[in-house]
Design a protein around this motif. Structure first.
Motif, PDB file in Angstrom:
ATOM      1  N   THR A 275       1.201  -1.320   0.141  1.00  0.00           N
ATOM      2  CA  THR A 275       0.117  -0.267  -0.345  1.00  0.00           C
ATOM      3  C   THR A 275       1.222   1.473  -0.009  1.00  0.00           C
ATOM      4  O   THR A 275       2.118   1.263   0.486  1.00  0.00           O
ATOM      5  N   ILE A 276       0.682   2.026  -0.468  1.00  0.00           N
ATOM      6  CA  ILE A 276       0.879   3.198  -0.688  1.00  0.00           C
ATOM      7  C   ILE A 276      -0.242   4.628   0.568  1.00  0.00           C
ATOM      8  O   ILE A 276      -1.091   5.006  -0.699  1.00  0.00           O
ATOM      9  N   GLY A 277       0.353   5.023   1.393  1.00  0.00           N
ATOM     10  CA  GLY A 277      -0.968   5.339   2.164  1.00  0.00           C
ATOM     11  C   GLY A 277      -1.902   4.409   2.717  1.00  0.00           C
ATOM     12  O   GLY A 277      -1.405   3.242   2.978  1.00  0.00           O
ATOM     13  N   SER A 278      -3.249   4.109   2.375  1.00  0.00           N
ATOM     14  CA  SER A 278      -4.173   3.707   2.563  1.00  0.00           C
ATOM     15  C   SER A 278      -4.582   3.334   0.771  1.00  0.00           C
ATOM     16  O   SER A 278      -5.698   2.284   1.569  1.00  0.00           O
ATOM     17  N   ALA A 279      -3.475   3.714  -0.256  1.00  0.00           N
ATOM     18  CA  ALA A 279      -3.804   2.393  -1.058  1.00  0.00           C
ATOM     19  C   ALA A 279      -2.880   1.421  -1.965  1.00  0.00           C
ATOM     20  O   ALA A 279      -2.185   1.049  -1.579  1.00  0.00           O
ATOM     21  N   PRO A 280      -3.827   0.425  -2.236  1.00  0.00           N
ATOM     22  CA  PRO A 280      -2.944  -1.120  -2.412  1.00  0.00           C
ATOM     23  C   PRO A 280      -2.765  -0.580  -3.477  1.00  0.00           C
ATOM     24  O   PRO A 280      -4.144  -0.144  -4.600  1.00  0.00           O
ATOM     25  N   LEU A 281      -2.128  -2.145  -3.890  1.00  0.00           N
ATOM     26  CA  LEU A 281      -1.199  -2.008  -5.170  1.00  0.00           C
ATOM     27  C   LEU A 281      -0.565  -3.111  -5.440  1.00  0.00           C
ATOM     28  O   LEU A 281      -0.142  -3.594  -4.264  1.00  0.00           O
ATOM     29  N   THR A 282      -0.389  -3.602  -6.881  1.00  0.00           N
ATOM     30  CA  THR A 282       0.576  -4.782  -7.392  1.00  0.00           C
ATOM     31  C   THR A 282       1.333  -4.709  -7.995  1.00  0.00           C
ATOM     32  O   THR A 282       1.253  -4.084  -8.793  1.00  0.00           O
ATOM     33  N   VAL A 283       2.698  -4.742  -7.305  1.00  0.00           N
ATOM     34  CA  VAL A 283       3.504  -4.634  -8.258  1.00  0.00           C
ATOM     35  C   VAL A 283       4.117  -5.566  -8.826  1.00  0.00           C
ATOM     36  O   VAL A 283       4.236  -6.409  -8.452  1.00  0.00           O
ATOM     37  N   ILE A 284       4.300  -5.811 -10.272  1.00  0.00           N
ATOM     38  CA  ILE A 284       4.455  -7.103 -11.202  1.00  0.00           C
ATOM     39  C   ILE A 284       6.114  -6.635 -11.605  1.00  0.00           C
ATOM     40  O   ILE A 284       6.119  -6.362 -12.239  1.00  0.00           O
ATOM     41  N   ASN A 285       6.798  -7.787 -11.233  1.00  0.00           N
ATOM     42  CA  ASN A 285       7.683  -7.802 -11.556  1.00  0.00           C
ATOM     43  C   ASN A 285       8.240  -8.438 -12.795  1.00  0.00           C
ATOM     44  O   ASN A 285       8.269  -8.999 -12.744  1.00  0.00           O
ATOM     45  N   ILE A 286       8.834  -8.092 -14.227  1.00  0.00           N
ATOM     46  CA  ILE A 286       8.648  -7.610 -15.160  1.00  0.00           C
ATOM     47  C   ILE A 286       9.769  -7.874 -15.404  1.00  0.00           C
ATOM     48  O   ILE A 286      10.212  -7.144 -15.600  1.00  0.00           O
ATOM     49  N   GLU A 287      10.362  -9.083 -16.256  1.00  0.00           N
ATOM     50  CA  GLU A 287      11.371  -9.478 -17.292  1.00  0.00           C
ATOM     51  C   GLU A 287      11.318  -9.622 -18.972  1.00  0.00           C
ATOM     52  O   GLU A 287      10.536 -10.536 -18.879  1.00  0.00           O
ATOM     53  N   LEU A 288      10.973  -8.705 -19.033  1.00  0.00           N
ATOM     54  CA  LEU A 288      11.174  -8.915 -20.804  1.00  0.00           C
ATOM     55  C   LEU A 288      12.073  -9.409 -21.816  1.00  0.00           C
ATOM     56  O   LEU A 288      13.242  -9.124 -21.354  1.00  0.00           O
ATOM     57  N   LEU A 289      11.661 -10.536 -22.864  1.00  0.00           N
ATOM     58  CA  LEU A 289      13.123 -11.274 -23.285  1.00  0.00           C
ATOM     59  C   LEU A 289      13.161 -10.314 -24.689  1.00  0.00           C
ATOM     60  O   LEU A 289      11.203 -10.550 -25.275  1.00  0.00           O
ATOM     61  N   CYS A 290      13.558 -10.397 -25.098  1.00  0.00           N
ATOM     62  CA  CYS A 290      14.076  -9.065 -26.732  1.00  0.00           C
ATOM     63  C   CYS A 290      14.686 -10.494 -27.316  1.00  0.00           C
ATOM     64  O   CYS A 290      15.961 -11.170 -27.009  1.00  0.00           O
ATOM     65  N   ASP A 291      14.278 -11.058 -28.315  1.00  0.00           N
ATOM     66  CA  ASP A 291      14.574 -11.959 -29.555  1.00  0.00           C
ATOM     67  C   ASP A 291      15.539 -11.063 -30.634  1.00  0.00           C
ATOM     68  O   ASP A 291      14.510  -9.959 -31.104  1.00  0.00           O
ATOM     69  N   ARG A 292      16.469 -10.744 -30.644  1.00  0.00           N
ATOM     70  CA  ARG A 292      17.916  -9.456 -30.817  1.00  0.00           C
ATOM     71  C   ARG A 292      17.729  -9.677 -32.626  1.00  0.00           C
ATOM     72  O   ARG A 292      18.280  -9.341 -33.333  1.00  0.00           O
ATOM     73  N   ASN A 293      17.632 -11.046 -32.808  1.00  0.00           N
ATOM     74  CA  ASN A 293      17.005 -11.341 -34.685  1.00  0.00           C
ATOM     75  C   ASN A 293      15.856 -10.386 -34.917  1.00  0.00           C
ATOM     76  O   ASN A 293      16.249 -10.109 -36.059  1.00  0.00           O
ATOM     77  N   VAL A 294      15.042 -10.595 -34.337  1.00  0.00           N
ATOM     78  CA  VAL A 294      13.841  -9.308 -34.806  1.00  0.00           C
ATOM     79  C   VAL A 294      13.802  -8.340 -34.218  1.00  0.00           C
ATOM     80  O   VAL A 294      13.814  -7.294 -35.051  1.00  0.00           O
ATOM     81  N   THR A 295      14.522  -7.867 -33.450  1.00  0.00           N
ATOM     82  CA  THR A 295      14.447  -6.588 -32.480  1.00  0.00           C
ATOM     83  C   THR A 295      15.891  -5.980 -32.037  1.00  0.00           C
ATOM     84  O   THR A 295      16.109  -6.177 -30.622  1.00  0.00           O
ATOM     85  N   PRO A 296      17.048  -6.028 -33.035  1.00  0.00           N
ATOM     86  CA  PRO A 296      17.963  -5.867 -31.982  1.00  0.00           C
ATOM     87  C   PRO A 296      18.523  -4.455 -31.612  1.00  0.00           C
ATOM     88  O   PRO A 296      19.178  -4.769 -30.993  1.00  0.00           O
ATOM     89  N   TRP A 297      17.277  -3.478 -31.467  1.00  0.00           N
ATOM     90  CA  TRP A 297      17.088  -2.179 -31.118  1.00  0.00           C
ATOM     91  C   TRP A 297      16.869  -2.599 -30.167  1.00  0.00           C
ATOM     92  O   TRP A 297      16.903  -0.891 -28.582  1.00  0.00           O
ATOM     93  N   CYS A 298      16.347  -3.563 -29.117  1.00  0.00           N
ATOM     94  CA  CYS A 298      15.900  -3.312 -27.692  1.00  0.00           C
ATOM     95  C   CYS A 298      17.110  -3.079 -26.712  1.00  0.00           C
ATOM     96  O   CYS A 298      17.313  -2.878 -25.679  1.00  0.00           O
TER      97      CYS A 298
END
Ligand code: UDP
Ligand code: MN
Length: 308
Positions: A275-298
Motif C-alpha cells: 500500500t502507499i498511504g492507504s491505497a493498495p497496489l500490486t507491483v509485478i516485476n517483469i523481465e521482458l525477453l528480447c529476440d535480437r534477431n527480430v528487434t536488435p534495437w532492444c
C-alpha cells in the motif's frame, strides 16, 4: 422441650432446603429453555439489520457504479516520486466515481530498453481472467477533472484526448490514458512488441484499432482545457529515450502485423502487494525477453560494442 424444638428446627430446615433446590431446578430449566428457543430475544435479528441498510438504486455490487472490474495497468521503470503521487491520487479518484478497480505497476526489471507496449501486453495477460477492462495508464498523468469518466468502455475510450492533453495535440494521438475492454484488446492482438525505447507504439496501436473498425471515443463536454484537465508530472530530468539504432527507424514506422499479445516473451520475477498511504497496489516485476534477431534495437549499447 429442648429436644422438640430441635426436631422442629431440623424439620423446617430440611423442608426449606428441599424447596430451595426445587425452585433452583425450575429456574434453571426455564432459563435454559429460553436461551435455546431465543423466541422472545430483543436482540436484532439478521433480517432486521439488513432492512435498515439503505440500498442505493443503481448500485449492483457493493456500492460500485457497475459490475465491471477495471485493471489499471501502469507501465513503469524508475519513476519513484511519480509513483508515490500517482497511486493514492488515482485510487481516491476512482473511488470517487465508485469504480471497482485494482492498480498494477508493471515494473520492467531487465536491462533492455523500456518497452511500454510489451509491459501492457504482459499486464493484460496476467490480469485478464479477473478484470473485464483495462486502463493503459501513464504514471505521470493525473486526471484533475471529475467528469473524466473511467466507466466500462463499449468502444476504446481515449481519456487523455488531444484537445485535453497538456503536451500532445495531434488527432491520432492515443497515448497517456486509454480505456479498452478485454474483448477489444484481445481482438487487435494487443500492442506491438517491437517498440523498445520511447515513442510510436501508441500510434501503431491507433492503426490497429482503426483496422479492426473500432470507434475511438473521447471525453465530451469537458469545461477544462489543455492546462487544467490533467497534471503531467514530468520533471525536466526525465529524459525520453529517443535513440534509434539498427533498422529501428524504418521498422517502427510501419504497421506491425506479426507481434502482439500472442507472442510477447517474458518472465514474471515476482508479485508484490503493498500500500502507499492507504491505497493498495500490486507491483509485478517483469523481465521482458528480447529476440535480437527480430528487434536488435532492444539494446543499442550492444550495437556500439559490436561495432567497435
Ligand atoms: N515510463 C517509465 N519509465 C521510463 C519511461 C517511461 O515508467 O523510463 C512510463 C511511465 O508510466 C510514463 C510512460 O511510460 O508515464 C510514458 O513515458 P513518458 O512520460 O516518458 O512519455 P511522455 O508521454 O511524457 O512523452
Ligand atoms: Mn510524461
Amino acid at each position: 422441650m429442648a429436644q422438640t424444638k430441635q426436631k422442629i428446627f431440623r424439620f423446617t430446615f430440611t423442608h426449606f432446603f428441599a424447596m430451595l433446590l426445587t425452585v433452583m431446578f425450575i429456574v434453571t430449566v426455564v432459563l435454559t429453555f429460553k436461551l435455546l428457543t431465543n423466541d422472545h430475544c430483543n436482540c436484532p435479528r439478521q433480517e432486521t439489520v439488513i432492512q435498515y441498510v439503505a440500498k442505493p438504486k443503481h448500485y449492483t455490487n457493493k456500492g460500485y457504479e457497475s459490475n465491471h472490474k477495471l485493471a489499471v495497468l501502469v507501465p513503469y521503470r524508475n519513476r519513484f516520486e511519480e509513483l508515490m503521487e500517482f497511486v493514492p491520487y488515482i485510487h481516491d479518484f476512482l473511488n470517487g466515481q465508485r469504480i471497482n478497480h485494482d492498480i498494477f505497476i508493471l515494473n520492467q526489471v531487465d536491462s533492455n530498453r523500456f518497452n511500454r507496449a510489451s509491459l501492457i501486453n504482459v499486464g493484460y495477460l496476467e490480469t485478464k481472467s479477473n478484470y473485464d477492462y483495462i486502463a493503459m495508464h501513464d504514471v505521470d498523468l493525473l486526471p484533475l477533472n471529475k467528469n473524466l469518466t473511467y466507466l466500462y468502455p463499449q468502444q476504446p475510450f481515449h481519456l487523455a484526448a488531444p484537445h485535453l492533453h497538456p503536451r500532445y495535440h495531434y488527432e491520432k494521438f492515443i497515448g497517456g490514458i486509454l480505456l479498452i475492454n478485454r474483448e477489444h484488446f484481445n481482438l487487435v492482438n494487443g500492442l506491438s512488441n517491437k517498440y523498445w525505447g520511447w515513442g510510436l507504439e501508441d500510434d501503431e496501436f491507433y492503426v490497429r484499432l482503426k483496422d479492426a473498425n473500432l470507434n475511438i471515443t473521447r471525453p465530451e463536454n469537458i469545461s477544462t482545457g489543455m492546462n487544467d484537465t490533467f497534471k503531467h508530472i514530468h520533471g525536466k530530468d526525465r529524459k525520453r529515450d529517443t535513440v534509434k539504432c539498427f533498422n529501428q527507424r524504418e521498422v517502427t514506422r510501419r504497421r506491425d502485423r506479426q507481434t502482439g499479445l500472442h507472442d510477447v516473451r517474458y518472465k514474471i520475477i515476482s508479485y508484490k502487494s503493498m500500500t502507499i498511504g492507504s491505497a493498495p497496489l500490486t507491483v509485478i516485476n517483469i523481465e521482458l525477453l528480447c529476440d535480437r534477431n527480430v528487434t536488435p534495437w532492444c539494446n543499442c549499447e550492444v550495437s556500439k560494442t559490436e561495432k567497435n
